[in-house]
Design a protein around this motif. Structure first.
Motif, PDB file in Angstrom:
ATOM      1  N   ILE A 158       0.861  -1.186   0.000  1.00  0.00           N
ATOM      2  CA  ILE A 158       0.000   0.000   0.000  1.00  0.00           C
ATOM      3  C   ILE A 158       0.900   1.239   0.000  1.00  0.00           C
ATOM      4  CG2 ILE A 158      -1.855   1.229   1.187  1.00  0.00           C
ATOM      5  CD1 ILE A 158      -2.493  -1.421   2.613  1.00  0.00           C
ATOM      6  N   GLU A 159       0.741   2.077  -1.012  1.00  0.00           N
ATOM      7  CA  GLU A 159       1.511   3.325  -1.072  1.00  0.00           C
ATOM      8  C   GLU A 159       0.629   4.457  -0.554  1.00  0.00           C
ATOM      9  OE1 GLU A 159       4.299   5.953  -4.120  1.00  0.00           O
ATOM     10  OE2 GLU A 159       3.394   4.070  -4.776  1.00  0.00           O
ATOM     11  N   VAL A 160       1.076   5.064   0.541  1.00  0.00           N
ATOM     12  CA  VAL A 160       0.291   6.080   1.236  1.00  0.00           C
ATOM     13  C   VAL A 160       1.005   7.424   1.121  1.00  0.00           C
ATOM     14  CG1 VAL A 160      -0.693   6.787   3.448  1.00  0.00           C
ATOM     15  CG2 VAL A 160      -0.612   4.370   2.842  1.00  0.00           C
ATOM     16  N   ASN A 161       0.236   8.453   0.825  1.00  0.00           N
ATOM     17  CA  ASN A 161       0.790   9.809   0.749  1.00  0.00           C
ATOM     18  C   ASN A 161       0.340  10.567   1.993  1.00  0.00           C
ATOM     19  OD1 ASN A 161       1.851  12.249   0.003  1.00  0.00           O
ATOM     20  ND2 ASN A 161       0.261  12.717  -1.500  1.00  0.00           N
ATOM     21  N   ALA A 162       1.230  10.673   2.975  1.00  0.00           N
ATOM     22  CA  ALA A 162       0.922  11.421   4.190  1.00  0.00           C
ATOM     23  C   ALA A 162       1.179  12.902   3.947  1.00  0.00           C
ATOM     24  CB  ALA A 162       1.777  10.919   5.357  1.00  0.00           C
ATOM     25  N   THR A 163       0.261  13.748   4.362  1.00  0.00           N
ATOM     26  CA  THR A 163       0.427  15.182   4.166  1.00  0.00           C
ATOM     27  C   THR A 163       1.603  15.698   4.992  1.00  0.00           C
ATOM     28  OG1 THR A 163      -1.227  15.543   5.893  1.00  0.00           O
ATOM     29  CG2 THR A 163      -1.991  15.569   3.608  1.00  0.00           C
TER      30      THR A 163
END
Length: 792
Positions: A158-163
């Protein structure tokens, strides 16, 4: 960042599918950018054991192996890997197996010997890039077990883009903690303390406590050299995009991804105690792990021993104390560095490391001790060794009171537009904060050390909305006073100007306000530009002084994609430095290249020229109702073709440029034919002429045509101005209907045919009136431009 579903579920067990989990994370504010399988599809591969291995009778580099996959069968398999040997557990693709790439395993003869299957490498299974040997499985793997199950390959990456404000979600545990909070549960990262086996320690001094208030460390002696990183750990690192290196380095990377705490390991034999955390002295050298040698600046925080810097704090370690194959004693470091002490340094030095990304966003200052314990346990399990006591240097000024934030019930309802039950609010606040205290008008919580983004009441409102689910907030029509905006006639709207160009075949482009300094310097060598202190990259390091660099790059990319005819327009700001002061100027700019018209059968493919683009610019300026005040004067600019460029003027004010890109720059930037460029500063360029009522004359008009011979340098605008000033207010329209060069006209001169339309609002003009105007006009043109009248 990348995590895996099964790793996440070690902290938050659940039965959600990957798609359901991605939806849950996204609704909680963590954008999921991609879902990928941990390994490509393959079947028929099981765990086997090599019982015997001998040289192939007909090939030096092949081995003839006897393999079992259930303890009873005996498979004869030919293998070319150099690391195959008896007693090894391996991945065996049996007859009928299908490998990634639609490879089917069949009976085959290799150099005259039948092979009843295939012993697979990691690359052949799609779970690695190494190709110098077969995949060696742990000796405790059961024979006959499906390799996908044994290696847990039915996992999802899972590729997650955290702000940027959510540094607490830059780890597997951090995402698990946030996911659990959405389900009203609270998680804590715990690591069982490892007892010390010796008393040795390396002292640490915090010489810059405001930049590094916490530094934890531990000396581990007697590691087993040559111990391999276990397959399960290498697999987890591979899935999150990290290449395994060595057990010590792999453990520090693993703990960072799991907990969010960056770590570093030093070869203790190459460190001269004590260790000091301090700012560098200007010019101090440091060679990094990647081989780069830096001349440090005074704002760089370093980890130093008695001999000098051994690492760039929070960014990258130094080569002088690097872990090697023969390292037996290691010093583990886990520290807390203040975001402001790290931010900008990594980008400035071109070192965008995982550690820097986390420290710039903020790392929990309570994590270093737990990370050291977790790394110690893993390292001893893999490499043995004897751990020393965990030492922690902590600034006394850092142990301040925990900040508390209050949330009012009425404010929550007002900002969300809905009522949230008190019990739900209390559970959500309890899942993210410490010591939730109920007040008469709401709640107050202690902000946990890992939440750098919780500071004001609105932050807690956002947390309740986010964790409860934005999709659960009902839609209501907004109730607010309707305030009409200003609609001034003093300026043509920039959006209308943009629409005019789009109507004429242009496509709107949106480019960065920061550009490549090399391109900008080539276009505007004399113009000072504002350099960014913290650029995204070296190619985006200056604020643009014109919109042309971005348009030229966009045009070049379109040309590379076989777009031979281009019309691009952009509306934005340029940034000019004038005597040290920054000016932000609203601008409309455009680029035109290729044929005049789209390809068709009725007309040829003539290239766009000056007058085509001038027509587009005139159409924009016509919106002001004062196009007659605009004039084009020949002028030069470093980036434009000499003799094919003009300055736009409105009265006494310059408002833009129009011209062809300089041939030298066109070649440098890879253009087959130079594009045409224009730029209009909208503050003066779109200033409108206020409409005023004027009665329509009921009297007839008179027209007089006049052919004058003037120098080539005389423009139609200059002629119009001279004619208007001599016509005694009777000129209502001025047209140029012919231009002639050729026999009968001297070289360097041209004949221009003018149409003068005359009219009075109070009487009918006579031929005598018209002749008087023509006489005055001819005299004016003769005096100003040395014009002569052409009779035929």
């Amino acid at each position: 960042m990348k995590i895996t579903q099964h790793w996440l579920e070690e902290f938050t067990p659940g039965a959600a599918t990957p798609a359901e989990l991605a939806a849950q994370l996204t609704l909680a504010g963590l954008e999921v950018e991609a879902l990928d399988p941990a390994a490509p599809a393959f079947t028929g591969v099981v765990v086997g054991e090599v019982l015997a291995c001998a040289r192939h009778p007909n090939a030096e580099r092949l081995s003839l192996c006897e393999v079992t996959t259930d303890g009873a069968d005996r498979l004869q398999i030919v293998c070319g890997a150099p690391n195959v040997r008896a007693g090894l557990k391996v991945a065996v693709a049996k007859i009928g197996a299908r490998l990634p790439g639609e490879i089917a395993i069949k009976r085959a003869k290799l150099r005259g010997i039948e092979s009843q299957g295939m012993i697979c490498s990691a690359r052949e299974l799609g779970i690695g890039s190494e190709h110098d040997g077969i995949l060696e499985l742990p000796p405790d793997f059961a024979i006959g077990r499906d390799v996908r199950a044994a290696l847990d390959l039915d996992d999802t990456v899972i590729e997650v883009n955290a702000t940027p404000n959510r540094g607490d979600c830059m780890s597997v545990f951090g995402i698990a903690r946030d996911h659990a909070a959405a389900r009203r549960r609270r998680l804590h990262y715990a690591a069982k303390p490892v007892p010390a086996a010796h008393a040795d320690a390396i002292g640490v001094e915090l010489a810059a406590p405001e930049a590094c208030p916490v530094f934890a460390g531990r000396l581990i002696r007697g590691l087993r050299a040559g111990a391999p990183t276990p397959l399960w750990l290498r697999e987890r690192l591979r899935r999150v995009g990290i290449n395994p290196i060595s057990p010590i380095v792999d453990v520090t990377n693993y703990v960072m991804i799991e907990s969010g705490q960056p770590m570093h390991a030093y070869d203790a034999a190459r460190v001269a105690a004590p260790i000091t955390v301090r700012f560098a002295t200007a010019g101090e050298p440091l060679e990094l792990l990647n081989g780069t040698t830096l001349a440090l600046t005074a704002d760089c925080l370093v980890i130093a021993d008695a001999n000098g810097p051994v690492g760039l704090a929070g960014i990258m370690g130094g080569s002088a104390s690097a872990i090697g194959d023969g390292t037996l004693d290691v010093f583990l470091e886990a520290a807390h560095f203040a975001p402001q002490a790290i931010a900008g340094r990594a980008r400035r030095l071109g070192l965008l490391t995982d550690a820097a990304q986390r420290f710039e966003r903020g790392v929990d200052p309570q994590l270093p001790r737990r990370a050291i314990e977790r790394a110690t346990a893993l390292l001893i399990e893999i490499c043995g060794g004897r751990p020393g006591p965990l030492t922690e240097a902590r600034s006394a000024a850092f142990a301040g009171a925990q900040p508390r934030v209050r949330l009012r019930r009425r404010r929550l309802e007002r900002l969300l537009g809905t009522t949230v039950p008190d019990e739900e609010v209390r559970e959500f606040l309890g899942a993210i904060g410490d010591r939730v205290e109920e007040l008469g008008e709401g709640w107050e919580i202690g902000v946990p050390s890992h939440r750098f983004d919780l500071a004001i009441e609105a932050d807690l409102v956002e947390e309740v909305a986010r964790l409860r689910g934005f999709d659960r907030i009902p839609e209501h029509p907004a109730i607010a006073p309707q305030l009409a905006g200003d609609a001034s006639e003093q300026r043509a709207p920039a959006e209308r100007a943009l629409a005019v160009l789009i109507d004429r075949g242009y496509h709107e482009a949106i480019t960065y306000s920061f550009v490549d300094p090399a391109i900008q310097q080539a276009l505007f060598p004399a113009q000072a530009a504002l350099a960014l202190a913290n650029p995204i990259s070296a190619e985006l390091a200056e604020m643009r002084v014109s919109l042309w660099p971005g348009l030229l790059q966009a045009g070049r990319e379109n040309a590379r994609r076989q777009q031979s005819r281009m019309r691009l327009v952009e509306m934005g700001r340029k940034f000019l430095l004038d005597a040290g002061a920054l000016q932000e100027i609203d601008t409309i700019a455009g680029l035109a290249s290729g044929a005049r018209w789209p390809e068709q059968w009725g007309i040829g493919r003539d290239p766009v020229d000056f007058y085509d683009v001038k027509g587009d610019v005139d159409a924009v300026l016509a919106l002001t109702g004062d196009a007659g005040s605009i004039r084009y004067e020949p002028a030069g600019l470093e980036c434009l073709h000499p003799g094919r460029s003009a300055r736009l003027w409105r009265g006494e004010h310059a408002i833009g440029w129009l011209g062809e890109l300089h041939p030298r720059l066109a070649k440098q930037f890879g253009w087959v034919s130079a594009p045409w460029l224009f730029e209009i500063e909208t503050e003066l360029g779109l200033l409108s002429k206020i409409p005023q009522y004027k009665a329509i004359s009921v009297f007839p008009r008179l027209r007089r045509d006049l052919a004058v011979v003037v120098d080539e340098s005389v423009s139609a605008a200059q002629l119009r101005e001279a004619v208007a000033s001599s016509a005694s207010g009777l000129l209502t329209e001025f047209v140029v209907f012919d231009v002639y060069r050729g026999p009968g006209i001297d070289s360097g001169r041209k004949s221009i045919a003018l149409g003068l339309i005359l009219q009075d609002s109070s009487r009918t003009l006579t031929d005598v009136d018209a002749d008087a105007v023509i006489t005055a006009v001819v005299a004016r043109l003769r005096d100003v431009f040395s014009a002569t009248i052409r009779d035929q």
